[in-house]
Design a protein around this motif. Structure first.
Motif, PDB file in Angstrom:
ATOM      1  N   SER A 128      29.855  40.750  46.461  1.00  0.00           N
ATOM      2  CA  SER A 128      30.741  41.896  46.294  1.00  0.00           C
ATOM      3  C   SER A 128      31.410  41.820  44.927  1.00  0.00           C
ATOM      4  O   SER A 128      31.821  40.746  44.492  1.00  0.00           O
ATOM      5  CB  SER A 128      31.834  41.897  47.369  1.00  0.00           C
ATOM      6  OG  SER A 128      31.256  41.977  48.646  1.00  0.00           O
ATOM      7  N   ARG A 130      34.565  43.583  42.668  1.00  0.00           N
ATOM      8  CA  ARG A 130      35.785  44.399  42.779  1.00  0.00           C
ATOM      9  C   ARG A 130      36.040  45.101  41.436  1.00  0.00           C
ATOM     10  O   ARG A 130      35.840  44.521  40.378  1.00  0.00           O
ATOM     11  CB  ARG A 130      36.970  43.509  43.141  1.00  0.00           C
ATOM     12  CG  ARG A 130      36.884  42.967  44.545  1.00  0.00           C
ATOM     13  CD  ARG A 130      38.132  42.131  44.869  1.00  0.00           C
ATOM     14  NE  ARG A 130      38.173  41.780  46.265  1.00  0.00           N
ATOM     15  CZ  ARG A 130      37.641  40.674  46.778  1.00  0.00           C
ATOM     16  NH1 ARG A 130      37.022  39.826  45.993  1.00  0.00           N
ATOM     17  NH2 ARG A 130      37.731  40.429  48.068  1.00  0.00           N
ATOM     18  N   PHE A 131      36.551  46.318  41.548  1.00  0.00           N
ATOM     19  CA  PHE A 131      36.843  47.114  40.361  1.00  0.00           C
ATOM     20  C   PHE A 131      38.208  47.764  40.516  1.00  0.00           C
ATOM     21  O   PHE A 131      38.699  47.953  41.635  1.00  0.00           O
ATOM     22  CB  PHE A 131      35.779  48.203  40.165  1.00  0.00           C
ATOM     23  CG  PHE A 131      34.400  47.652  39.962  1.00  0.00           C
ATOM     24  CD1 PHE A 131      33.985  47.249  38.706  1.00  0.00           C
ATOM     25  CD2 PHE A 131      33.527  47.525  41.033  1.00  0.00           C
ATOM     26  CE1 PHE A 131      32.709  46.730  38.514  1.00  0.00           C
ATOM     27  CE2 PHE A 131      32.247  47.023  40.856  1.00  0.00           C
ATOM     28  CZ  PHE A 131      31.834  46.623  39.587  1.00  0.00           C
ATOM     29  N   ILE A 134      41.920  46.810  42.913  1.00  0.00           N
ATOM     30  CA  ILE A 134      41.738  45.938  44.075  1.00  0.00           C
ATOM     31  C   ILE A 134      41.986  44.501  43.646  1.00  0.00           C
ATOM     32  O   ILE A 134      41.374  44.011  42.695  1.00  0.00           O
ATOM     33  CB  ILE A 134      40.321  46.091  44.675  1.00  0.00           C
ATOM     34  CG1 ILE A 134      40.138  47.513  45.207  1.00  0.00           C
ATOM     35  CG2 ILE A 134      40.091  45.065  45.776  1.00  0.00           C
ATOM     36  CD1 ILE A 134      38.766  47.778  45.760  1.00  0.00           C
ATOM     37  N   SER A 135      42.896  43.838  44.368  1.00  0.00           N
ATOM     38  CA  SER A 135      43.223  42.461  43.996  1.00  0.00           C
ATOM     39  C   SER A 135      42.175  41.494  44.515  1.00  0.00           C
ATOM     40  O   SER A 135      41.405  41.806  45.432  1.00  0.00           O
ATOM     41  CB  SER A 135      44.594  42.077  44.551  1.00  0.00           C
ATOM     42  OG  SER A 135      44.573  42.101  45.951  1.00  0.00           O
ATOM     43  N   GLY A 136      42.149  40.330  43.935  1.00  0.00           N
ATOM     44  CA  GLY A 136      41.211  39.287  44.340  1.00  0.00           C
ATOM     45  C   GLY A 136      40.257  38.980  43.203  1.00  0.00           C
ATOM     46  O   GLY A 136      40.319  39.584  42.126  1.00  0.00           O
ATOM     47  N   ALA A 138      37.016  38.900  40.829  1.00  0.00           N
ATOM     48  CA  ALA A 138      36.145  39.995  40.402  1.00  0.00           C
ATOM     49  C   ALA A 138      34.847  40.012  41.206  1.00  0.00           C
ATOM     50  O   ALA A 138      34.282  41.069  41.458  1.00  0.00           O
ATOM     51  CB  ALA A 138      35.835  39.866  38.919  1.00  0.00           C
ATOM     52  N   ARG A 139      34.386  38.846  41.621  1.00  0.00           N
ATOM     53  CA  ARG A 139      33.130  38.771  42.364  1.00  0.00           C
ATOM     54  C   ARG A 139      33.258  37.716  43.461  1.00  0.00           C
ATOM     55  O   ARG A 139      33.839  36.663  43.255  1.00  0.00           O
ATOM     56  CB  ARG A 139      31.997  38.389  41.422  1.00  0.00           C
ATOM     57  CG  ARG A 139      30.677  38.311  42.110  1.00  0.00           C
ATOM     58  CD  ARG A 139      29.574  37.879  41.141  1.00  0.00           C
ATOM     59  NE  ARG A 139      28.342  37.841  41.874  1.00  0.00           N
ATOM     60  CZ  ARG A 139      27.435  38.795  41.864  1.00  0.00           C
ATOM     61  NH1 ARG A 139      27.615  39.864  41.131  1.00  0.00           N
ATOM     62  NH2 ARG A 139      26.336  38.691  42.572  1.00  0.00           N
ATOM     63  N   THR A 140      32.699  38.004  44.629  1.00  0.00           N
ATOM     64  CA  THR A 140      32.641  37.022  45.707  1.00  0.00           C
ATOM     65  C   THR A 140      31.229  37.003  46.282  1.00  0.00           C
ATOM     66  O   THR A 140      30.531  38.027  46.296  1.00  0.00           O
ATOM     67  CB  THR A 140      33.634  37.342  46.845  1.00  0.00           C
ATOM     68  OG1 THR A 140      33.353  38.643  47.362  1.00  0.00           O
ATOM     69  CG2 THR A 140      35.074  37.266  46.367  1.00  0.00           C
TER      70      THR A 140
END
Length: 187
Positions: A128, A130-131, A134-136, A138-140
């Motif tokens: 995943s 994130r853009f 959205i917190s967290g 950038a990539r998981t």
């Protein structure tokens, strides 16, 4: 689940066997509300574990009992397992990861002495990005292992031990009795 006192003896025996599992300290098991519509009788445990390098995993093991059996079960008891773990990017790109993930389960079942039939499941890798706001990170990258199998009897302690072993393997915990160099204490 209705009151355990009215549950069939086979189901009560199977639940007692799962409750007798004593996992290693890093593996935390808790009873949770089981699904209600999959079988007349059900019991479930959830699991959280953190491994070296802060790898996190969560999972659940669900026991289903239908005295009439269900198509595909090949018996009257069924265990359903779900495991989700974070992965580092390097491991997430390994083409052998699905086969290794599946072997964590089959090896754990075999080494625990569990007897089963009708084993099936999937290993899924997800990434995943994130853009925006959205917190967290950038990539998981995550691994999901879903499986179900039919134990040959109500002696489910080995099956519960296998579930705990899978959880430990997923986060990279060493075998019991083995200490990672980073975990050794200086004297």
């Amino acid at each position: 689940m209705t009151a355990m006192t009215s549950a069939p003896d086979l189901f009560r025996e199977a639940v007692a066997a799962l409750q007798s599992v004593r996992p290693r300290p890093e593996v935390q098991l808790e009873t949770m509300r089981p699904p209600q519509r999959l079988a007349p009788w059900s019991y479930a445990v959830s699991c959280e574990v953190e491994g070296p390098a802060d790898v996190l995993a969560s999972g659940r093991l669900v026991l289903l009992h239908d005295p009439e059996g269900q198509e595909g079960w090949d018996g009257v008891l069924r265990l359903v397992m779900y495991v989700r773990a974070e992965l580092d990017r390097e491991l997430a790109t390994d083409p052998f990861l699905p086969a290794v993930g599946w072997s964590w389960l089959t090896d754990a079942l075999e080494s625990s002495g569990a007897d089963w039939t009708a084993l099936g499941g999937t290993v899924t890798e997800t990434s995943s990005a994130r853009f925006g706001d959205i917190s967290g990170p950038a990539r998981t990258d995550d691994l999901e292992l879903r499986a179900s199998w039919t134990p040959t009897d109500a002696a489910l302690r080995p099956h519960g031990q296998a579930f705990c072993q899978v959880m430990a393997s997923v986060v990279g915990l060493p075998p019991v009795g083995v200490t990672l160099f980073e975990q050794r204490q200086s004297s």
